[in-house]
Design a protein around this motif. Sequence first.
Motif, short mmCIF file in Angstrom:
data_model
loop_
_atom_site.label_atom_id
_atom_site.label_comp_id
_atom_site.label_asym_id
_atom_site.label_seq_id
_atom_site.Cartn_x
_atom_site.Cartn_y
_atom_site.Cartn_z
N ILE A 53 0.97 -1.10 0.01
CA ILE A 53 0.12 0.14 0.02
C ILE A 53 0.95 1.37 -0.03
N GLY A 54 0.29 2.35 -0.31
CA GLY A 54 1.05 3.55 -0.60
C GLY A 54 0.94 4.43 -1.88
N ASP A 55 1.92 5.28 -2.09
CA ASP A 55 1.45 6.00 -3.30
C ASP A 55 2.75 5.49 -4.23
N TRP A 56 2.18 5.02 -5.31
CA TRP A 56 3.24 4.44 -6.45
C TRP A 56 3.73 5.67 -7.40
N ASN A 57 2.95 6.65 -7.43
CA ASN A 57 3.35 7.86 -8.33
C ASN A 57 3.13 7.39 -9.74
N ALA A 58 2.33 6.41 -10.11
CA ALA A 58 1.91 6.00 -11.34
C ALA A 58 0.44 5.84 -11.64
N LYS A 59 0.06 5.96 -12.84
CA LYS A 59 -0.95 6.19 -13.31
C LYS A 59 -1.21 4.85 -14.34
N VAL A 60 -1.88 3.92 -14.16
CA VAL A 60 -1.91 2.97 -14.88
C VAL A 60 -3.23 2.92 -16.02
N GLY A 61 -4.04 3.99 -16.04
CA GLY A 61 -5.11 4.30 -17.11
C GLY A 61 -6.19 3.46 -17.11
N GLU A 62 -7.13 3.73 -18.05
CA GLU A 62 -8.40 2.94 -18.23
C GLU A 62 -8.22 1.73 -18.81
N THR A 63 -6.99 1.26 -19.33
CA THR A 63 -7.19 0.12 -20.16
C THR A 63 -6.77 -1.09 -19.11
N ALA A 64 -7.56 -2.12 -19.25
CA ALA A 64 -7.66 -3.19 -18.43
C ALA A 64 -6.44 -4.02 -18.82
N VAL A 65 -5.53 -4.76 -17.88
CA VAL A 65 -4.53 -5.65 -18.45
C VAL A 65 -4.80 -7.06 -17.58
N PRO A 66 -5.19 -7.96 -18.38
CA PRO A 66 -5.67 -9.26 -17.74
C PRO A 66 -4.76 -9.49 -16.39
N GLY A 67 -5.30 -10.08 -15.31
CA GLY A 67 -4.69 -10.46 -14.44
C GLY A 67 -3.69 -9.47 -13.51
N ILE A 68 -3.73 -8.23 -14.05
CA ILE A 68 -2.75 -7.04 -13.41
C ILE A 68 -3.70 -5.76 -13.10
N VAL A 69 -4.33 -5.43 -13.91
CA VAL A 69 -5.27 -3.99 -14.12
C VAL A 69 -6.51 -4.49 -14.43
N GLY A 70 -7.65 -3.82 -13.50
CA GLY A 70 -8.86 -3.73 -13.86
C GLY A 70 -9.54 -2.89 -14.74
N LYS A 71 -10.68 -2.84 -14.94
CA LYS A 71 -11.16 -1.92 -16.02
C LYS A 71 -11.66 -0.63 -15.48
N PHE A 72 -11.13 -0.22 -14.04
CA PHE A 72 -11.67 1.01 -13.53
C PHE A 72 -10.70 1.76 -13.02
N GLY A 73 -9.53 1.72 -13.77
CA GLY A 73 -8.31 2.67 -13.66
C GLY A 73 -8.86 3.95 -14.16
N LEU A 74 -7.95 5.07 -13.52
CA LEU A 74 -8.24 6.44 -14.13
C LEU A 74 -7.15 7.14 -14.83
N GLY A 75 -7.67 7.89 -15.55
CA GLY A 75 -6.66 8.61 -16.49
C GLY A 75 -6.06 8.16 -17.43
N LYS A 76 -4.88 8.81 -17.94
CA LYS A 76 -3.96 8.25 -18.97
C LYS A 76 -2.71 7.79 -18.38
N ARG A 77 -2.10 6.57 -18.81
CA ARG A 77 -0.92 6.33 -18.29
C ARG A 77 0.41 7.28 -18.16
N ASN A 78 1.17 7.32 -17.23
CA ASN A 78 2.23 8.15 -17.29
C ASN A 78 3.62 7.31 -17.23
N GLU A 79 4.62 7.97 -17.18
CA GLU A 79 5.97 7.25 -17.43
C GLU A 79 6.21 6.02 -16.44
N ALA A 80 5.56 6.23 -15.19
CA ALA A 80 6.20 5.13 -14.13
C ALA A 80 4.99 3.84 -14.41
N ASP A 81 3.93 4.07 -15.20
CA ASP A 81 3.19 2.72 -15.21
C ASP A 81 3.79 1.60 -15.82
N GLU A 82 4.71 1.58 -16.78
CA GLU A 82 5.32 0.36 -17.36
C GLU A 82 6.21 -0.37 -16.11
#
Length: 101
Positions: A53-82
Amino acid sequence: MISIQLQGKPTNLTIIQIYAPTTEAEESTIDDFYMDLQQILDDVPKKDAILIIGDWNAKVGETAVPGIVGKFGLGKRNEADERLLDFCQENHMIITNTCFQ
């Protein structure tokens, strides 16, 4: 980073509190952060449930990644997402706050 293990039944819970470097940090600082986090994670007993838990300073965006990111992310991905997505994939982790609206 700080880590605590709570004794529980049927399993123990390890909570790791983090504050990740921002995208403006030097690459070596970001590398050190992920290496330190991986070391803490590697030291957690395999049977423990783990919450990071905490602040990752990353935006994973709205695009789901099966098994990692659900479909309810916010915004657009930033440099820290990868880096975060790679970390999650390597450690079989899910970004749970993107799984619920």
